[in-house]
Enzyme design. Sequence first.
Site, PDB file in Angstrom:
ATOM      1  N   HIS A 310       0.900  -1.303  -0.088  1.00  0.00           N
ATOM      2  CA  HIS A 310       0.045  -0.077  -0.065  1.00  0.00           C
ATOM      3  C   HIS A 310       0.824   1.158   0.053  1.00  0.00           C
ATOM      4  O   HIS A 310       0.362   2.285   0.018  1.00  0.00           O
ATOM      5  CB  HIS A 310      -1.092   0.095   1.287  1.00  0.00           C
ATOM      6  CG  HIS A 310      -1.955  -1.165   1.259  1.00  0.00           C
ATOM      7  ND1 HIS A 310      -3.326  -0.847   0.668  1.00  0.00           N
ATOM      8  CD2 HIS A 310      -1.957  -2.256   1.623  1.00  0.00           C
ATOM      9  CE1 HIS A 310      -3.879  -1.621   0.800  1.00  0.00           C
ATOM     10  NE2 HIS A 310      -3.213  -2.831   1.495  1.00  0.00           N
ATOM     11  N   LYS A 489      -7.781  13.741   4.559  1.00  0.00           N
ATOM     12  CA  LYS A 489      -6.752  12.585   4.387  1.00  0.00           C
ATOM     13  C   LYS A 489      -5.715  12.490   5.515  1.00  0.00           C
ATOM     14  O   LYS A 489      -5.518  13.538   6.163  1.00  0.00           O
ATOM     15  CB  LYS A 489      -6.181  12.323   3.171  1.00  0.00           C
ATOM     16  CG  LYS A 489      -5.452  13.803   2.777  1.00  0.00           C
ATOM     17  CD  LYS A 489      -4.755  13.746   1.442  1.00  0.00           C
ATOM     18  CE  LYS A 489      -5.783  13.923   0.289  1.00  0.00           C
ATOM     19  NZ  LYS A 489      -6.018  12.458  -0.346  1.00  0.00           N
ATOM     20  N   ARG A 490      -4.928  11.525   5.887  1.00  0.00           N
ATOM     21  CA  ARG A 490      -4.061  11.643   6.945  1.00  0.00           C
ATOM     22  C   ARG A 490      -3.122  12.729   6.616  1.00  0.00           C
ATOM     23  O   ARG A 490      -2.880  13.255   5.502  1.00  0.00           O
ATOM     24  CB  ARG A 490      -3.119  10.344   6.976  1.00  0.00           C
ATOM     25  CG  ARG A 490      -3.630   9.357   8.119  1.00  0.00           C
ATOM     26  CD  ARG A 490      -2.840   8.012   8.034  1.00  0.00           C
ATOM     27  NE  ARG A 490      -1.620   8.396   7.310  1.00  0.00           N
ATOM     28  CZ  ARG A 490      -0.967   7.456   6.370  1.00  0.00           C
ATOM     29  NH1 ARG A 490      -1.515   6.380   6.075  1.00  0.00           N
ATOM     30  NH2 ARG A 490       0.186   7.628   5.814  1.00  0.00           N
ATOM     31  N   LYS A 495       1.289  14.156   1.022  1.00  0.00           N
ATOM     32  CA  LYS A 495       0.185  14.611   0.503  1.00  0.00           C
ATOM     33  C   LYS A 495      -0.051  16.207   0.496  1.00  0.00           C
ATOM     34  O   LYS A 495      -0.989  16.709  -0.223  1.00  0.00           O
ATOM     35  CB  LYS A 495      -0.832  14.012   1.490  1.00  0.00           C
ATOM     36  CG  LYS A 495      -0.968  12.508   1.720  1.00  0.00           C
ATOM     37  CD  LYS A 495      -1.898  12.109   2.951  1.00  0.00           C
ATOM     38  CE  LYS A 495      -2.075  10.769   3.147  1.00  0.00           C
ATOM     39  NZ  LYS A 495      -2.527   9.720   2.168  1.00  0.00           N
ATOM     40  N   THR A 596      -8.309   6.708  -2.118  1.00  0.00           N
ATOM     41  CA  THR A 596      -9.591   6.593  -2.078  1.00  0.00           C
ATOM     42  C   THR A 596     -10.864   7.574  -1.744  1.00  0.00           C
ATOM     43  O   THR A 596     -11.795   7.554  -2.256  1.00  0.00           O
ATOM     44  CB  THR A 596     -10.036   5.143  -0.834  1.00  0.00           C
ATOM     45  OG1 THR A 596      -9.534   5.541   0.323  1.00  0.00           O
ATOM     46  CG2 THR A 596      -9.299   3.991  -1.722  1.00  0.00           C
ATOM     47  N   LYS A 600     -14.466   8.491  -3.440  1.00  0.00           N
ATOM     48  CA  LYS A 600     -15.599   9.167  -2.658  1.00  0.00           C
ATOM     49  C   LYS A 600     -16.073  10.471  -3.105  1.00  0.00           C
ATOM     50  O   LYS A 600     -17.335  10.618  -3.379  1.00  0.00           O
ATOM     51  CB  LYS A 600     -15.315   9.074  -1.239  1.00  0.00           C
ATOM     52  CG  LYS A 600     -15.152   7.633  -0.865  1.00  0.00           C
ATOM     53  CD  LYS A 600     -14.407   7.632   0.606  1.00  0.00           C
ATOM     54  CE  LYS A 600     -13.683   6.318   0.763  1.00  0.00           C
ATOM     55  NZ  LYS A 600     -12.745   6.502   1.950  1.00  0.00           N
TER      56      LYS A 600
HETATM   57  C1  26V Z   1       2.625   2.617   8.040  1.00  0.00           C
HETATM   58  C2  26V Z   1       3.035   3.167   9.329  1.00  0.00           C
HETATM   59  C3  26V Z   1       4.296   3.188   9.505  1.00  0.00           C
HETATM   60  C4  26V Z   1       4.846   3.744  11.010  1.00  0.00           C
HETATM   61  C5  26V Z   1       3.600   4.251  11.521  1.00  0.00           C
HETATM   62  C6  26V Z   1       2.350   3.649  11.415  1.00  0.00           C
HETATM   63  C7  26V Z   1       1.978   2.999  10.266  1.00  0.00           C
HETATM   64  C8  26V Z   1       0.674   2.955   9.923  1.00  0.00           C
HETATM   65  C9  26V Z   1       0.546   2.450   8.511  1.00  0.00           C
HETATM   66  C10 26V Z   1       1.171   2.333   7.581  1.00  0.00           C
HETATM   67  C11 26V Z   1       0.941   2.133   6.487  1.00  0.00           C
HETATM   68  C12 26V Z   1       0.171   3.032   5.660  1.00  0.00           C
HETATM   69  C13 26V Z   1      -0.176   2.566   4.478  1.00  0.00           C
HETATM   70  C14 26V Z   1      -1.564   3.198   3.876  1.00  0.00           C
HETATM   71  O1  26V Z   1      -2.385   3.493   4.567  1.00  0.00           O
HETATM   72  N1  26V Z   1      -1.435   3.244   2.687  1.00  0.00           N
HETATM   73  C15 26V Z   1      -2.640   3.856   1.719  1.00  0.00           C
HETATM   74  O2  26V Z   1      -3.297   2.727   1.539  1.00  0.00           O
HETATM   75  C16 26V Z   1      -4.539   3.158   0.825  1.00  0.00           C
HETATM   76  C17 26V Z   1      -5.282   2.059   0.347  1.00  0.00           C
HETATM   77  O3  26V Z   1      -4.636   1.085  -0.388  1.00  0.00           O
HETATM   78  C18 26V Z   1      -4.187   4.014  -0.424  1.00  0.00           C
HETATM   79  O4  26V Z   1      -5.520   4.527  -1.176  1.00  0.00           O
HETATM   80  C19 26V Z   1      -3.168   5.320  -0.038  1.00  0.00           C
HETATM   81  O5  26V Z   1      -2.784   5.665  -1.224  1.00  0.00           O
HETATM   82  C20 26V Z   1      -1.999   4.518   0.874  1.00  0.00           C
HETATM   83  O6  26V Z   1      -1.424   5.808   1.122  1.00  0.00           O
END
Ligand code: 26V
Length: 748
Positions: A310, A489-490, A495, A596, A600
């Site tokens: 992801h 978004k986050r 971003k 995503t 929406k």
């Molecule tokens: C990574 C980390 C790294 C350390 C801190 C905690 C943490 C939490 C989550 C992640 C992975 C995040 C990956 C993520 O959310 N990716 C998003 O996935 C969506 C669904 O596929 C996609 O639409 C977004 O573009 C993508 O940023």
Amino acid sequence: MLAEQLEQQFHVTMEQASAGQLYAAALALCRQRQQTLPTVEGERKLYYISAEFLVGKLLSCNLMNLGLWDQVEEELRRVGSSIAALEDAEPEPSLGNGGLGRLAACFMDSIATLGLPGDGVGLCYHYGLFRQVFDHNCQTEQPDGWIEPQSWLRDTGREYPVQFGARQVTGRLYEIDLPGYGNTSRSRLRLFDLVGVDPGLIREGITFDKTDVAHNLTLFLYPDDSDRAGRLLRVYQQYFMVSCAAQLILEELAERGFSREELDRHVVIQINDTHPSMIIPELVRRLTEEGMPFEQAADLVSRSCAYTNHTILAEALERWPAADLEEVVPQLMPVIRALDALAKRRHPEPEVAIIDENQQVQMARMDIHYGFSVNGVAALHTEILKNSELAPFYRIYPEKFTSKTNGITFRRWLMGCNPQLADFITRRIGPDWKRDAAALTRLAQWKTDCESLTELLRIKAAGKQALVRALAAAGETVDPDSIFDVQIKRLHEYKRQQMNLLYIIWKYRQIKAGKIPRRPVTFLFGAKAAPAYRIAKDIIHAILCMAAVIRQDPEASKWIRIVFVENYNVSWAERIVPAAEISEQISLASKEASGTGNMKLMLNGALTLGTLDGANLEIADLVGEENFYRFGRPSEEVIRLYADGGYRAQDLYQKPEIEPLVDFLLAKPMLRQGDAEQLGRLYQDLTHKDWFMALLDLEDYIRVKEQMLDDYEDRNGWASKMLINIAQAGYFSSDRTIAEYNRDIWRL
Ligand code: 26V
């Protein structure tokens, strides 16, 4: 129906019932109905394993999927209430962080609706990610509890021991039923909780004793990992999740009457990013302990596991020091070493080693060697994985790579959050689109029909009014006739919320220089920053300070306003999305895997202002140039800039168009609202580093956004673009995505 439930449960009538009793009765009604739906049995069963499931509130969607919505709404209407009012009493589980978790939730809805044999597997965090509270224009974090005595969780009573070296803890399985749309069958969210978890450990905010793993494992999602105790805790949590999951999977395999040797024929495990990657060695460990030869076990597990990537951001590609794994899960390390040795025998190149030269265990590499499928989440993302990030793996295993463009469930993101728009569509093309989203394209024939376009604008205006009311309840006044420009978004540098802020500063300065816009604009933000991500918090601080600067300026506040919603979550998104007119999708090209929210917003008639990144590229292709506002450098150029170190923020900063905008961060009006250290840090970053190149695309961004605001004044032209966007959104239904996963990967 609700009346009988109330009578039974509380011995009161609809008229006598309190809001709490109405909610409790509706919850109980849904739970009973859901439980009578069959779970789907099949030769092959999917386990979608994920650290996050950002499901949102469930009452309304479950009533809709069960086919009870109209009837219950009518009963409530007669006593002056509504399902929406009941849902106000429902706590929202914050079991996710962003796109990855919300995607998992949309996927569960589609899996249930398509009647596929599959469940979600994860953890039951009691206090979720965190509840965001603004204090002095800064983000602070509080625990976000959501579990009440009456909730969607069902205790199964099933328990599983989990070993951490000499120490043992117990996981207990809870389930949330997820009914499919049309009352056919249900899937389940199967969440493991730590027996003996102790909220008493929580001190100030979301801090707690990170070493007391026997009592803290399921308190929070992604606890702070900026120190070693935090990093170890992540590993503890991850192993707790996969060990419980492995036991559940093997137990059910046996219950279904299959032998271990048939694992790959009857089980498929979709690994959602690398958080659950230890499921691979854990399954191998359990199979070998039962006497299966190592290579056979590794082979069986490889043919059962599939991995979704992801993100290409280096910091999110997990790797754990072998020494940490040795400390937390000593029983697993020999298996990981054996898997690594076997992979090295077959593929000796150092860049594909599971245990790298720094003695770090590279989780994604383990997934690729020991999984049968690797997928990216949008076409561009998958190409970047194949050609750069994962190129050495693509050379070895080209057949494993596939692309699965993300999708969203139209039940929640159209029928649920925007019933008026859903009705508008149905009145024109009939109801088929609810089951077959591709049918939405038929809507395009109304793109020049004045009556339809007027009605579409009226629906958007009603969505804006509803949001204005919700914001008023939260203490924000917003002009419903202003243009709603939305970035939700986050919060992450890539971003580029900071680029949006620089535009607002530009606009503010224009107004101060006497260049008055034609119409007011409201800039809406919703975003949480990871608690230890300093610059992200600095960006929130700067946006909140700018909001105050504008608010206190009688001249500017007539024309622009910033609203940063506190504690952005699924419920806020459900209110903001129907109201949005401009959808900000402005990530640095190549960095956003898919997005995503972009889908929406498009589905609800917002026009995209975006870079050619992630799924934006596919949106632009579908709607055509005239209906998409593109700006910025393309991904190939950005990738080249990173490769040759060709980007220098300082050079761009010195441009006369840019310097005053960045300097404004440290101007007196800003310093009066905020903290010099935080604003200074952001200023320093933008002028000297700007790793995600906000300054690179800034001028182009300003130009295209201004064009967009101009075009807005042609109301019919704009409405026509809205209609085309809605008509082309069918491709982004998660039903399509899940059908593709099933066709190409799962074969259920
Ligand atoms: C990574 C980390 C790294 C350390 C801190 C905690 C943490 C939490 C989550 C992640 C992975 C995040 C990956 C993520 O959310 N990716 C998003 O996935 C969506 C669904 O596929 C996609 O639409 C977004 O573009 C993508 O940023």
